[in-house]
Design a protein around this motif. Structure first.
Motif, PDB file in Angstrom:
ATOM      1  N   GLY A   1       0.825  -1.208   0.000  1.00 17.16           N
ATOM      2  CA  GLY A   1       0.000   0.000   0.000  1.00 17.16           C
ATOM      3  C   GLY A   1       0.852   1.248   0.000  1.00 17.16           C
ATOM      4  O   GLY A   1       0.548   2.227  -0.698  1.00 17.16           O
ATOM      5  N   ALA A   2       1.957   1.254   0.781  1.00 17.88           N
ATOM      6  CA  ALA A   2       2.841   2.415   0.819  1.00 17.88           C
ATOM      7  C   ALA A   2       3.498   2.629  -0.542  1.00 17.88           C
ATOM      8  O   ALA A   2       3.632   3.769  -1.014  1.00 17.88           O
ATOM      9  N   ARG A   3       3.941   1.540  -1.188  1.00 18.39           N
ATOM     10  CA  ARG A   3       4.566   1.662  -2.518  1.00 18.39           C
ATOM     11  C   ARG A   3       3.576   2.226  -3.526  1.00 18.39           C
ATOM     12  O   ARG A   3       3.922   3.066  -4.357  1.00 18.39           O
ATOM     13  N   HIS A   4       2.285   1.785  -3.395  1.00 17.74           N
ATOM     14  CA  HIS A   4       1.270   2.266  -4.322  1.00 17.74           C
ATOM     15  C   HIS A   4       1.031   3.775  -4.137  1.00 17.74           C
ATOM     16  O   HIS A   4       0.934   4.516  -5.133  1.00 17.74           O
ATOM     17  N   ILE A   5       0.971   4.221  -2.904  1.00 16.23           N
ATOM     18  CA  ILE A   5       0.776   5.653  -2.644  1.00 16.23           C
ATOM     19  C   ILE A   5       1.984   6.447  -3.113  1.00 16.23           C
ATOM     20  O   ILE A   5       1.863   7.528  -3.707  1.00 16.23           O
ATOM     21  N   ALA A   6       3.196   5.914  -2.864  1.00 19.60           N
ATOM     22  CA  ALA A   6       4.407   6.607  -3.293  1.00 19.60           C
ATOM     23  C   ALA A   6       4.431   6.770  -4.803  1.00 19.60           C
ATOM     24  O   ALA A   6       4.797   7.832  -5.333  1.00 19.60           O
ATOM     25  N   GLU A   7       4.052   5.738  -5.511  1.00 22.77           N
ATOM     26  CA  GLU A   7       4.033   5.811  -6.971  1.00 22.77           C
ATOM     27  C   GLU A   7       2.999   6.838  -7.447  1.00 22.77           C
ATOM     28  O   GLU A   7       3.249   7.579  -8.420  1.00 22.77           O
ATOM     29  N   ALA A   8       1.846   6.898  -6.762  1.00 22.78           N
ATOM     30  CA  ALA A   8       0.835   7.884  -7.137  1.00 22.78           C
ATOM     31  C   ALA A   8       1.354   9.297  -6.905  1.00 22.78           C
ATOM     32  O   ALA A   8       1.086  10.210  -7.703  1.00 22.78           O
ATOM     33  N   ILE A   9       2.098   9.502  -5.826  1.00 21.84           N
ATOM     34  CA  ILE A   9       2.664  10.828  -5.560  1.00 21.84           C
ATOM     35  C   ILE A   9       3.676  11.189  -6.646  1.00 21.84           C
ATOM     36  O   ILE A   9       3.691  12.321  -7.157  1.00 21.84           O
ATOM     37  N   ARG A  10       4.545  10.253  -6.981  1.00 27.94           N
ATOM     38  CA  ARG A  10       5.564  10.520  -8.019  1.00 27.94           C
ATOM     39  C   ARG A  10       4.907  10.905  -9.339  1.00 27.94           C
ATOM     40  O   ARG A  10       5.297  11.889  -9.989  1.00 27.94           O
ATOM     41  N   GLN A  11       3.871  10.147  -9.711  1.00 30.68           N
ATOM     42  CA  GLN A  11       3.201  10.435 -10.971  1.00 30.68           C
ATOM     43  C   GLN A  11       2.457  11.766 -10.914  1.00 30.68           C
ATOM     44  O   GLN A  11       2.374  12.490 -11.919  1.00 30.68           O
ATOM     45  N   GLY A  12       1.894  12.092  -9.737  1.00 32.38           N
ATOM     46  CA  GLY A  12       1.185  13.361  -9.594  1.00 32.38           C
ATOM     47  C   GLY A  12       2.102  14.542  -9.770  1.00 32.38           C
ATOM     48  O   GLY A  12       1.751  15.538 -10.417  1.00 32.38           O
ATOM     49  N   VAL A  13       3.337  14.479  -9.199  1.00 33.66           N
ATOM     50  CA  VAL A  13       4.301  15.569  -9.373  1.00 33.66           C
ATOM     51  C   VAL A  13       4.758  15.637 -10.828  1.00 33.66           C
ATOM     52  O   VAL A  13       4.898  16.726 -11.416  1.00 33.66           O
ATOM     53  N   GLN A  14       4.961  14.483 -11.405  1.00 36.71           N
ATOM     54  CA  GLN A  14       5.378  14.452 -12.815  1.00 36.71           C
ATOM     55  C   GLN A  14       4.320  15.082 -13.715  1.00 36.71           C
ATOM     56  O   GLN A  14       4.631  15.779 -14.693  1.00 36.71           O
ATOM     57  N   ALA A  15       3.037  14.846 -13.372  1.00 34.86           N
ATOM     58  CA  ALA A  15       1.944  15.391 -14.177  1.00 34.86           C
ATOM     59  C   ALA A  15       1.845  16.898 -14.069  1.00 34.86           C
ATOM     60  O   ALA A  15       1.199  17.539 -14.914  1.00 34.86           O
ATOM     61  N   CYS A  16       2.465  17.484 -13.049  1.00 37.00           N
ATOM     62  CA  CYS A  16       2.437  18.945 -12.926  1.00 37.00           C
ATOM     63  C   CYS A  16       3.285  19.619 -14.007  1.00 37.00           C
ATOM     64  O   CYS A  16       3.107  20.820 -14.281  1.00 37.00           O
ATOM     65  N   THR A  17       4.208  18.871 -14.593  1.00 38.71           N
ATOM     66  CA  THR A  17       5.075  19.356 -15.704  1.00 38.71           C
ATOM     67  C   THR A  17       5.654  20.731 -15.416  1.00 38.71           C
ATOM     68  O   THR A  17       5.520  21.682 -16.199  1.00 38.71           O
TER      69      THR A  17
ATOM     70  N   ALA B   1      17.902  16.489 -16.567  1.00 39.51           N
ATOM     71  CA  ALA B   1      17.930  15.665 -17.775  1.00 39.51           C
ATOM     72  C   ALA B   1      16.532  15.252 -18.186  1.00 39.51           C
ATOM     73  O   ALA B   1      16.282  14.935 -19.360  1.00 39.51           O
ATOM     74  N   LEU B   2      15.566  15.265 -17.233  1.00 39.58           N
ATOM     75  CA  LEU B   2      14.190  14.861 -17.531  1.00 39.58           C
ATOM     76  C   LEU B   2      13.352  16.016 -18.062  1.00 39.58           C
ATOM     77  O   LEU B   2      12.226  15.820 -18.539  1.00 39.58           O
ATOM     78  N   GLY B   3      13.810  17.254 -17.929  1.00 39.54           N
ATOM     79  CA  GLY B   3      13.127  18.409 -18.484  1.00 39.54           C
ATOM     80  C   GLY B   3      12.037  18.992 -17.598  1.00 39.54           C
ATOM     81  O   GLY B   3      11.568  20.099 -17.861  1.00 39.54           O
ATOM     82  N   THR B   4      11.583  18.267 -16.608  1.00 41.57           N
ATOM     83  CA  THR B   4      10.574  18.773 -15.665  1.00 41.57           C
ATOM     84  C   THR B   4      11.001  18.438 -14.245  1.00 41.57           C
ATOM     85  O   THR B   4      11.910  17.623 -14.023  1.00 41.57           O
ATOM     86  N   VAL B   5      10.320  19.071 -13.303  1.00 39.83           N
ATOM     87  CA  VAL B   5      10.592  18.776 -11.894  1.00 39.83           C
ATOM     88  C   VAL B   5      10.072  17.389 -11.571  1.00 39.83           C
ATOM     89  O   VAL B   5       8.915  17.051 -11.860  1.00 39.83           O
ATOM     90  N   THR B   6      10.910  16.546 -10.975  1.00 43.07           N
ATOM     91  CA  THR B   6      10.528  15.191 -10.571  1.00 43.07           C
ATOM     92  C   THR B   6      10.958  14.977  -9.128  1.00 43.07           C
ATOM     93  O   THR B   6      11.671  15.793  -8.539  1.00 43.07           O
TER      94      THR B   6
END
Length: 498
Positions: free
Chosen positions: A419-435, A442-447
């Motif tokens: 469950g913690a890994r799932h929430i962590a992944e959702a947080i990572r993707q949410g920040v990535q989606a902020c672009t 090297a990734l071009g956006t804040v990660t």
């Protein structure tokens, strides 16, 4: 008490209101006791006045009765017939007949004709056999002292009461009566000496309800029968007493105190008006009541003002506590608040035997971001990341916090590793989606990179051991190229490296 009021400020208002109500109730009870005391004092005063009236009546009646007895003894003495009228009058009539309200003294024969009279009263040829005082004695030898109802005197025309005793012949047969005529004005003069207030009433009445005298005087009431009056019915069957009732004469509520006059058919009654008795008490009660109401309302107002002030103070304290535990830039709990919650959740997990997870989050290449875009935009980027974390972590018990600089942590009570890994992944993707643009990356956006650790207390040697494990996993995520999640499950101490 101060601590309790600070936690429950509205208690001050409730307690103040209760105290004010109790004070008002005590004042009302005291006023009521004062009212009852005034009424009791009025009854005592009335009883004293009744005693004065009864004593005066009984004493005079006793004197008049002695005079009648002397007249009867003289009339029944055969030797009296041989005496001259003047001498017979001196023997029959003593000084009692000279009293101010005795209008005449007489001896009547068996036919109701006057055979002897006091010296200043002329002899009348008429028969008085039709008078109540005569035929009452004629009909019964056991009548004793008799009081007639008021009648108009044939000699003077004034309202009069006849007091009579039977005169017997030597063989015991009816031979006439001895009579004293009393002016009803005597009763009025007796009442005139007394004062029972502007609307009070004093009266003397026969036991059968016939009114003899009353103050204030009402001519139409003298001789009137009031036996059907509800105020009189209570006086018939008791020797004395007191009660309150509304007078049928003028509809005034009065406090009646009465007593039967010994040796007579009379009842003496003193009845002050309740309004007169309570007038001063009511005036005092209005003042005391107004002051009580004013002080009570003031006390309640002050109590509620204090309660509201304490509530605002408590809110301000809560706000200060919240601000002390809140990061000003991101609005998330700060490190201090996080540490307190982590200690609490660790103890709770230890008691319940449930797993506890921690996410350690770091913004990738954030120093380069500040160098490229400046600290102002850097702060905006951190606020955006914090918002993304907060919106992803939605359970009430979860605690996202800013740990320092570009580092964030998330506390996940009762959460296993998956469950913690799932929430962590959702947080990572949410920040990535902020672009958020980041040309220095090297990734071009804040990660972000996230280290994740889970343990069941007392695993990992304590709460900070769990946090250290999550921090180690964060470094592994950075070493793996950033913008990723590295989980670690651990249930036993000590902390396991890399």
């Amino acid at each position: 008490m101060a601590s309790a009021l600070s936690r429950h400020p509205m208690v001050a208002g409730v307690v103040g209101t209760v105290v004010a109500v109790l004070m008002a109730s005590l004042s009302i009870a005291t006023l009521y006791q004062g009212r009852q005391g005034v009424l009791d004092h009025a009854h005592e005063t009335s009883a004293n006045l009744v005693a004065i009236i009864s004593s005066d009546l009984a004493r005079n009646v006793e004197i008049y009765n002695l005079s009648l007895n002397a007249m009867v003894e003289g009339a029944q003495n055969p030797a009296m017939t041989a005496l001259s009228p003047a001498l017979r009058g001196q023997i029959l009539f003593d000084r009692a007949i000279s009293a101010a309200y005795i209008t005449g003294a007489y001896v009547l024969d068996a036919h109701g004709r006057v055979t002897a009279a006091s010296k200043d009263v002329p002899l009348l040829a008429a028969s008085f056999a039709d008078r109540e005082y005569f035929y009452a004695q004629q009909r019964s030898p056991s009548t004793g002292l008799f009081f007639s109802h008021p009648f108009a005197s044939r000699l003077r025309g004034t309202p009069t009461i006849g007091m009579s005793r039977r005169v017997n012949a030597p063989d015991g047969s009816f031979a006439g009566i001895a009579l004293l005529a009393m002016n009803v004005a005597y009763f009025n003069s007796l009442l005139d000496k007394l004062n029972v207030g502007a609307e009070g009433s004093i009266f003397i009445v026969y036991q059968d309800g016939t009114m003899i005298a009353r103050k204030p005087f009402h001519e139409d009431l003298v001789g009137r029968n009031v036996a059907i009056s509800p105020t009189f019915s209570r006086m018939v069957n008791a020797t004395s007493g007191s009660y309150a009732a509304i007078s049928p004469v003028d509809h005034v509520r009065r406090l009646y105190t009465f007593s039967h006059v010994p040796g007579t058919p009379f009842i003496a009654v003193v009845a002050p008006a309740e309004g007169d008795v309570l007038r001063q008490w009511r005036e005092r009660s209005r003042v005391v009541g107004a002051l009580t109401l004013l002080s009570g309302m003031s006390f309640v107002a002050v109590s509620w003002l204090l309660a509201l002030s304490l509530r605002e103070r408590a809110r301000a304290q809560e706000e200060l506590v919240r601000l002390a535990g809140t990061d000003a830039l991101t609005g998330l709990p700060n490190r201090r608040a996080f540490d307190e919650r982590m200690d609490d959740e660790w103890r709770r997990g230890r008691r319940a035997g449930t797993p506890l997870s921690v996410l350690f989050i770091d913004v990738d290449y954030f120093k380069a971001y500040n160098d490229t875009y400046g600290h102002a935009l850097g702060d905006d980027a951190l606020a955006t990341v914090a918002h993304s974390i907060a919106t992803t972590v939605r359970r009430p018990g979860d605690v996202p916090a800013r740990y320092g600089g570009e580092e964030f942590v998330v506390l996940l009570p009762d959460t296993p590793l998956e469950g913690a890994r799932h929430i962590a992944e959702a947080i990572r993707q949410g920040v990535q989606a902020c672009t958020i643009p980041h040309r220095a990356s090297a990734l071009g956006t804040v990660t972000i990179s996230i280290g994740c650790a889970t343990a069941s207390p007392p695993g990992l040697g304590g709460a900070y051991g769990l946090l250290a494990a999550a921090d180690q996993q964060l470094y592994k995520a950075k070493a793996a190229g950033r913008d990723c999640v590295r989980p670690l499950a651990h249930a036993a101490a000590p902390v396991v490296s890399g």
